[in-house]
Design an enzyme around this catalytic site. Sequence first.
Site, PDB file in Angstrom:
ATOM      1  N   ALA A 100       0.869  -1.183   0.000  1.00 27.95           N
ATOM      2  CA  ALA A 100       0.000   0.000   0.000  1.00 27.95           C
ATOM      3  C   ALA A 100       0.902   1.229   0.000  1.00 27.95           C
ATOM      4  O   ALA A 100       2.116   1.132   0.217  1.00 27.95           O
ATOM      5  CB  ALA A 100      -0.895   0.022   1.228  1.00 27.95           C
ATOM      6  N   LYS A 101       0.349   2.348  -0.254  1.00 25.46           N
ATOM      7  CA  LYS A 101       1.074   3.617  -0.098  1.00 25.46           C
ATOM      8  C   LYS A 101       0.048   4.728  -0.035  1.00 25.46           C
ATOM      9  O   LYS A 101      -1.029   4.626  -0.610  1.00 25.46           O
ATOM     10  CB  LYS A 101       2.014   3.852  -1.288  1.00 25.46           C
ATOM     11  CG  LYS A 101       3.208   4.679  -0.942  1.00 25.46           C
ATOM     12  CD  LYS A 101       4.212   3.841  -0.176  1.00 25.46           C
ATOM     13  CE  LYS A 101       5.515   4.565   0.034  1.00 25.46           C
ATOM     14  NZ  LYS A 101       6.562   3.631   0.474  1.00 25.46           N
TER      15      LYS A 101
END
Length: 418
Positions: free
Chosen positions: A106-107
Amino acid sequence: MTVYTGPVFEMAASQFETIADYIEIPADERPRLLYPKRAVTVSCPIHRDDGSVAVFHGYRVQHHLTLGPTKGGTRFASSVDMGEVGALAIWMSWKCALAGLPYGGAKGGITVDPSTLSLHELEALSRRYMQEMIPFVGPHTDVMAPDMGTNEQVMAWFMDTYSMYQGRTVTEIVTGKPVSSGGTVGRREATGRGVVHLAMRAAERAGITPLGATAIVQGFGNVGSVAALELALRGVKIVGVSDHTACLYDERGLDVPALVAHAAQHRGLAGFSNELAADPATLLTRRCDILVPAAMERVIDGPTAQALQCRVLAEGANGPTTPDADRVLEQRPEIVVIPDILCNAGGVIVSYFEWVQDLQQFFWEEDEVNQKLRTVLDRAFDKVFARVARDKVSERTAAMAIGVERVRDAKRTRGLFP
Ligand code: NAD
């Protein structure tokens, strides 16, 4: 998939195509592996110190949830957009899979230059962003961490904000927190320490003895400053460093602890020395044994790769080397490349240790953290270089292929719902 645009996303997509060709993934299976599962964009209004209201745009991308919750940093930078965050989420997936962690990538981030905010505004923005993310994240859904422009303090505000809404302390919602707020010993240093541990392994392969070897480090934040300190501890001479405020070069070797103290006090390297000022445009191509880009993406393009004079390229930053540069480096086997998803994995590995400790409320000693970190890194390093030797592919292709294969295998065995 028009929400994911821009050069950074194109780079992640192009790298994936290279891997997919190499491991012969059929065309109709590729989009399912490449495109993120979920993405959200939020607008975050805050009161500025002068009484006005400003609105900032925030993002979070969860690449896949096949192996467990997603995991990834939060970036506060002017460059942040959906494409950049999407690419970083994809790289996180391959990185976690390569290290054998039970996470998807994720980011997230906010389009803001944090140096333009007062401390009070930074806190307000951090808390509002976390509040907006509550429906989207969770300790078993998506666990945040720091990245460029954020730090332990921001993670503490994230954790506190989430906890206030839950009515109890939920330390496991973010990693990279201060030790006093449920963080783990060794997390702040983990990425830089991991970079240097692997740089030493690569140096050994290249026949370089650390004592008296030279290194250049671009970026002097969390990753770059710790990497420079750890290299210096091993007797490596740091001849060049830079950040967004200054670039310094001294072939006699720079005083790294003094640089760290100066950067902490003045929020950057500017003002450390006029005599040692150098041209940032040529820093990466100066002669050295170990080069550590630890700032931002896409700083090594084709011509820069051609001009590199290092023997080990240790990618502390995410995505510092473009696909054009990769093609050049494939023709330069004298340079050992430690690709980003391997080289900077120490951060997420110790973040995983922090999450495990928070879930169990049972905390480890620093020696144990560092020992386990080295074990996981060594295992991944050995796998990558065995694959390089077996298939005569580049280090990046080998590393990414191992990551992609693990995600692909898990998707296959779980099947396609419904
Ligand atoms: P940071 O915000 O602590 O530091 C970033 C550094 O880069 C600062 O010193 C800044 O001045 C410098 N910089 C910015 N623009 C520059 C330029 N044009 N030239 C030279 N220096 C410049 O960020 P960080 O956490 O150290 O992250 C650095 C890189 O490492 C990023 O690519 C990040 O995604 C990656 N990374 C970080 C972690 C982590 O645990 N923090 C983990 C894995 C990867």
